[in-house]
Design a protein around this motif. Structure first.
Motif, PDB file in Angstrom:
ATOM      1  N   ALA A 180     -48.371 -14.840  34.179  1.00  0.00           N
ATOM      2  CA  ALA A 180     -47.275 -15.489  33.464  1.00  0.00           C
ATOM      3  C   ALA A 180     -47.824 -16.507  32.466  1.00  0.00           C
ATOM      4  O   ALA A 180     -48.883 -17.108  32.687  1.00  0.00           O
ATOM      5  CB  ALA A 180     -46.348 -16.186  34.453  1.00  0.00           C
ATOM      6  N   PRO A 181     -47.133 -16.725  31.345  1.00  0.00           N
ATOM      7  CA  PRO A 181     -47.554 -17.775  30.410  1.00  0.00           C
ATOM      8  C   PRO A 181     -47.549 -19.135  31.081  1.00  0.00           C
ATOM      9  O   PRO A 181     -46.716 -19.396  31.960  1.00  0.00           O
ATOM     10  CB  PRO A 181     -46.492 -17.709  29.297  1.00  0.00           C
ATOM     11  N   ILE A 182     -48.469 -19.969  30.690  1.00  0.00           N
ATOM     12  CA  ILE A 182     -48.524 -21.323  31.241  1.00  0.00           C
ATOM     13  C   ILE A 182     -47.517 -22.198  30.509  1.00  0.00           C
ATOM     14  O   ILE A 182     -47.457 -22.210  29.283  1.00  0.00           O
ATOM     15  CB  ILE A 182     -49.937 -21.915  31.110  1.00  0.00           C
ATOM     16  N   GLU A 183     -46.730 -22.921  31.279  1.00  0.00           N
ATOM     17  CA  GLU A 183     -45.728 -23.814  30.698  1.00  0.00           C
ATOM     18  C   GLU A 183     -46.187 -25.248  30.882  1.00  0.00           C
ATOM     19  O   GLU A 183     -46.360 -25.715  32.002  1.00  0.00           O
ATOM     20  CB  GLU A 183     -44.373 -23.597  31.356  1.00  0.00           C
ATOM     21  N   HIS A 184     -46.439 -25.938  29.785  1.00  0.00           N
ATOM     22  CA  HIS A 184     -46.891 -27.327  29.830  1.00  0.00           C
ATOM     23  C   HIS A 184     -45.672 -28.261  29.790  1.00  0.00           C
ATOM     24  O   HIS A 184     -44.624 -27.913  29.227  1.00  0.00           O
ATOM     25  CB  HIS A 184     -47.813 -27.647  28.649  1.00  0.00           C
ATOM     26  N   TYR A 185     -45.858 -29.435  30.373  1.00  0.00           N
ATOM     27  CA  TYR A 185     -44.765 -30.397  30.436  1.00  0.00           C
ATOM     28  C   TYR A 185     -45.233 -31.727  29.837  1.00  0.00           C
ATOM     29  O   TYR A 185     -46.053 -32.427  30.444  1.00  0.00           O
ATOM     30  CB  TYR A 185     -44.294 -30.600  31.874  1.00  0.00           C
ATOM     31  N   PRO A 186     -44.734 -32.080  28.653  1.00  0.00           N
ATOM     32  CA  PRO A 186     -45.150 -33.350  28.046  1.00  0.00           C
ATOM     33  C   PRO A 186     -44.898 -34.557  28.943  1.00  0.00           C
ATOM     34  O   PRO A 186     -45.595 -35.560  28.855  1.00  0.00           O
ATOM     35  CB  PRO A 186     -44.287 -33.411  26.774  1.00  0.00           C
ATOM     36  N   THR A 187     -43.904 -34.471  29.834  1.00  0.00           N
ATOM     37  CA  THR A 187     -43.623 -35.592  30.726  1.00  0.00           C
ATOM     38  C   THR A 187     -44.765 -35.845  31.696  1.00  0.00           C
ATOM     39  O   THR A 187     -44.831 -36.904  32.319  1.00  0.00           O
ATOM     40  CB  THR A 187     -42.338 -35.324  31.519  1.00  0.00           C
ATOM     41  N   ARG A 188     -45.667 -34.874  31.868  1.00  0.00           N
ATOM     42  CA  ARG A 188     -46.789 -35.049  32.774  1.00  0.00           C
ATOM     43  C   ARG A 188     -48.051 -35.530  32.065  1.00  0.00           C
ATOM     44  O   ARG A 188     -49.092 -35.688  32.693  1.00  0.00           O
ATOM     45  CB  ARG A 188     -47.091 -33.723  33.490  1.00  0.00           C
ATOM     46  N   MET A 189     -47.980 -35.724  30.770  1.00  0.00           N
ATOM     47  CA  MET A 189     -49.141 -36.194  30.023  1.00  0.00           C
ATOM     48  C   MET A 189     -49.323 -37.689  30.233  1.00  0.00           C
ATOM     49  O   MET A 189     -48.393 -38.395  30.634  1.00  0.00           O
ATOM     50  CB  MET A 189     -48.975 -35.842  28.543  1.00  0.00           C
ATOM     51  N   PRO A 190     -50.546 -38.202  29.985  1.00  0.00           N
ATOM     52  CA  PRO A 190     -50.822 -39.620  30.245  1.00  0.00           C
ATOM     53  C   PRO A 190     -49.795 -40.545  29.604  1.00  0.00           C
ATOM     54  O   PRO A 190     -49.434 -40.375  28.439  1.00  0.00           O
ATOM     55  CB  PRO A 190     -52.216 -39.811  29.618  1.00  0.00           C
ATOM     56  N   ALA A 191     -49.334 -41.503  30.386  1.00  0.00           N
ATOM     57  CA  ALA A 191     -48.401 -42.566  29.985  1.00  0.00           C
ATOM     58  C   ALA A 191     -46.959 -42.081  29.856  1.00  0.00           C
ATOM     59  O   ALA A 191     -46.051 -42.907  29.735  1.00  0.00           O
ATOM     60  CB  ALA A 191     -48.826 -43.240  28.682  1.00  0.00           C
ATOM     61  N   ALA A 192     -46.697 -40.767  29.901  1.00  0.00           N
ATOM     62  CA  ALA A 192     -45.328 -40.295  29.693  1.00  0.00           C
ATOM     63  C   ALA A 192     -44.397 -40.768  30.801  1.00  0.00           C
ATOM     64  O   ALA A 192     -43.325 -41.322  30.534  1.00  0.00           O
ATOM     65  CB  ALA A 192     -45.313 -38.771  29.591  1.00  0.00           C
ATOM     66  N   CYS A 193     -44.775 -40.553  32.061  1.00  0.00           N
ATOM     67  CA  CYS A 193     -43.923 -40.991  33.171  1.00  0.00           C
ATOM     68  C   CYS A 193     -43.776 -42.502  33.185  1.00  0.00           C
ATOM     69  O   CYS A 193     -42.687 -43.030  33.446  1.00  0.00           O
ATOM     70  CB  CYS A 193     -44.503 -40.500  34.499  1.00  0.00           C
ATOM     71  N   PHE A 194     -44.874 -43.204  32.908  1.00  0.00           N
ATOM     72  CA  PHE A 194     -44.814 -44.673  32.910  1.00  0.00           C
ATOM     73  C   PHE A 194     -43.838 -45.172  31.850  1.00  0.00           C
ATOM     74  O   PHE A 194     -42.962 -46.004  32.129  1.00  0.00           O
ATOM     75  CB  PHE A 194     -46.204 -45.252  32.665  1.00  0.00           C
ATOM     76  N   ASN A 195     -43.976 -44.670  30.635  1.00  0.00           N
ATOM     77  CA  ASN A 195     -43.123 -45.153  29.550  1.00  0.00           C
ATOM     78  C   ASN A 195     -41.657 -44.796  29.778  1.00  0.00           C
ATOM     79  O   ASN A 195     -40.758 -45.565  29.414  1.00  0.00           O
ATOM     80  CB  ASN A 195     -43.591 -44.565  28.214  1.00  0.00           C
ATOM     81  N   ALA A 196     -41.402 -43.645  30.386  1.00  0.00           N
ATOM     82  CA  ALA A 196     -40.024 -43.197  30.553  1.00  0.00           C
ATOM     83  C   ALA A 196     -39.367 -43.758  31.799  1.00  0.00           C
ATOM     84  O   ALA A 196     -38.150 -43.982  31.812  1.00  0.00           O
ATOM     85  CB  ALA A 196     -39.993 -41.669  30.595  1.00  0.00           C
ATOM     86  N   MET A 197     -40.145 -44.011  32.865  1.00  0.00           N
ATOM     87  CA  MET A 197     -39.536 -44.290  34.159  1.00  0.00           C
ATOM     88  C   MET A 197     -39.904 -45.642  34.768  1.00  0.00           C
ATOM     89  O   MET A 197     -39.184 -46.139  35.635  1.00  0.00           O
ATOM     90  CB  MET A 197     -39.912 -43.180  35.148  1.00  0.00           C
ATOM     91  N   VAL A 198     -41.029 -46.226  34.360  1.00  0.00           N
ATOM     92  CA  VAL A 198     -41.461 -47.489  34.960  1.00  0.00           C
ATOM     93  C   VAL A 198     -41.256 -48.657  34.002  1.00  0.00           C
ATOM     94  O   VAL A 198     -40.655 -49.678  34.359  1.00  0.00           O
ATOM     95  CB  VAL A 198     -42.935 -47.407  35.402  1.00  0.00           C
ATOM     96  N   ALA A 199     -41.728 -48.519  32.779  1.00  0.00           N
ATOM     97  CA  ALA A 199     -41.627 -49.614  31.807  1.00  0.00           C
ATOM     98  C   ALA A 199     -40.195 -50.113  31.624  1.00  0.00           C
ATOM     99  O   ALA A 199     -39.976 -51.330  31.511  1.00  0.00           O
ATOM    100  CB  ALA A 199     -42.225 -49.180  30.471  1.00  0.00           C
ATOM    101  N   PRO A 200     -39.178 -49.234  31.605  1.00  0.00           N
ATOM    102  CA  PRO A 200     -37.803 -49.740  31.429  1.00  0.00           C
ATOM    103  C   PRO A 200     -37.324 -50.628  32.578  1.00  0.00           C
ATOM    104  O   PRO A 200     -36.313 -51.314  32.435  1.00  0.00           O
ATOM    105  CB  PRO A 200     -36.967 -48.452  31.350  1.00  0.00           C
ATOM    106  N   LEU A 201     -38.027 -50.623  33.708  1.00  0.00           N
ATOM    107  CA  LEU A 201     -37.615 -51.444  34.850  1.00  0.00           C
ATOM    108  C   LEU A 201     -38.221 -52.843  34.819  1.00  0.00           C
ATOM    109  O   LEU A 201     -38.001 -53.626  35.748  1.00  0.00           O
ATOM    110  CB  LEU A 201     -38.027 -50.752  36.152  1.00  0.00           C
TER     111      LEU A 201
END
Length: 427
Positions: A180-201
């Motif tokens: 199957a083709p590999i599906e990449h997730y930008p949300t898993r790239m460095p700093a993505a989760c932090f900027n989206a989910m931690v920094a706003p808190l």
């Protein structure tokens, strides 16, 4: 470095998602099983190959590569269970499945980790189970080894029909395919989760943090994980303006399959305890040897809550079991010192340790230990035994170790690797 715009990221995700969906549609169109209605109750599978579920894994030729595999089994239902509602428990499969009972789709799961628990209604005298399994990679797939598979009777306590022993399972390939083709997730790239989910808190007040992570690091970069975890804790304490922010995390559980560098990662996790107001929940023994995501989450949650009662809310009990402090060589042998041992160490079985001596090629030597005091273990060793440098002592250094050493409250001592300080008394 130029970063893509929001629209660019969205377009990238959409293009990869579309490629995966196109691949799956092509499998459906080319699958002989779907075209031939292999899921029907009365389909004749007499020319299929018999195969036990315990063998239905990537080591078997039928499951060794990407594509679609079908499996069928006719189950005879004892009169005692007929008319009762039931749930089909198929454990976990790699990678994706659709399950049919008597020709009707009763459930499907799109990836490998969730447990397959499919309601099947009220039981008749017989039932025809058909599983269509899609395997996505060259690594192969199949039924997770060691899982039990059964038909659970909902309204009869602990009553079940063992599917591993009942009937005769048969299998057939519906299709061989490219991966199957590999599906990449930008949300898993460095700093993505932090900027989206931690920094706003950042403006919120927090009582503490509960953290469970590390599986992916164990297979990629276990060395140095301790420094990364320490850095994360310190950074979050700065972000929330709480230099003493309690941080409680879970050490990786036992796992025999996919374990790779789990012993090393566990020890790296232990190193973050150098920071104040931290605690580590030891989860070995609470997991399942064949499941990356163990089902016994209640026990893990209870240990997290127990630790939080101590370091967050001030309860008068230890947050975790005794932890290794240091090891030193004495004339009588190796003495292991433990911190926060309370009223004493407890052995719930033989205490085994490994001596890893660089002078002997680093091959672990198994030694026995005994409790010498409330906070020490003695591992006897001849005083004239020559050792190289460095030398390490390991405890429970395995993918799925037993943990016989604990504190008085039953909380286990963590697996560890500790350097040996070669201190011998003068004669």
């Amino acid at each position: 470095m130029d970063f893509p715009s929001k629209d660019g990221v969205t377009a990238f995700q959409q293009s990869e998602h579309d490629a995966v969906q196109k691949y799956r549609r092509s499998l459906d169109q080319a699958d002989r099983g779907l075209a031939g209605n292999w899921y029907e109750r009365d389909y004749d599978d007499s020319d299929w190959k018999p195969l036990a579920l315990s063998q239905a894994w990537y080591l078997h030729d039928a499951f060794a590569g990407p594509g679609v595999v079908w499996m069928r089994c006719k189950v005879e239902v004892p009169p005692l269970y007929q008319g009762h509602p039931a749930v089909l428990d198929l454990g976990t499969l790699v990678d994706s499945d659709q399950c049919y009972v008597d020709g009707q789709l009763v459930g499907e799961t799109g990836y490998r980790y969730p447990p397959r628990l499919y309601p099947v209604g009220h039981l008749g005298a017989q039932m025809q189970i058909t599983v269509r399994l899609r395997i996505d990679t060259d690594q192969g797939g199949g039924w997770t080894p060691g899982k039990r598979h059964c038909l659970r009777i909902v309204d009869m306590d602990q009553a079940q029909i063992d599917l591993d022993a009942s009937g005769s399972w048969r299998c057939r390939r519906g299709l061989w395919a490219p991966p199957a083709p590999i599906e990449h997730y930008p949300t898993r790239m460095p700093a993505a989760c932090f900027n989206a989910m931690v920094a706003p808190l950042a403006g919120l007040q927090m009582s503490g943090v509960l953290w469970y992570q590390g599986e992916s690091n164990a297979s990629r970069s276990s060395e140095g994980y301790g420094r990364k975890l320490i850095g994360l804790i310190q950074d979050w304490r700065r972000l929330f303006h709480r230099p003493d922010l309690p941080f409680i995390y879970v050490q990786l559980p036992n796992l025999k399959i996919e374990g790779q560098q789990w012993p090393r990662l566990r020890d790296e996790q232990r190193k973050a305890l150098v920071l104040d107001h931290t605690a580590m929940v030891v989860s070995c023994g609470l997991g399942e040897d064949n499941d990356l995501h163990p089902l016994n989450k209640k026990a893990v949650g209870e240990r997290l809550a127990y630790a939080a009662q101590s370091i967050v809310y001030g309860a008068d009990h230890p947050a975790m079991g005794p932890r290794i402090s240091h090891a030193e060589r004495r004339e009588e042998g190796i003495v292991l010192h433990f911190a926060e041992a309370g009223s004493g160490l407890v052995a719930n079985g033989p205490l085994k340790f490994d001596l890893v001596d660089s002078s002997s090629g680093g091959v672990p030597e198994s030694l026995r230990g005994i409790i010498a005091s409330s906070d020490t273990i003695l591992v006897p060793l001849d005083s004239d035994r020559a050792l190289g440098n460095p030398v390490f002592v390991r405890y429970a250094w395995a993918h799925s170790p037993r943990l016989p050493l604990a504190g008085e409250d039953g909380l286990p001592v963590s697996p560890f690797e500790v350097p040996l300080d070669q201190i011998l008394p003068s004669r």
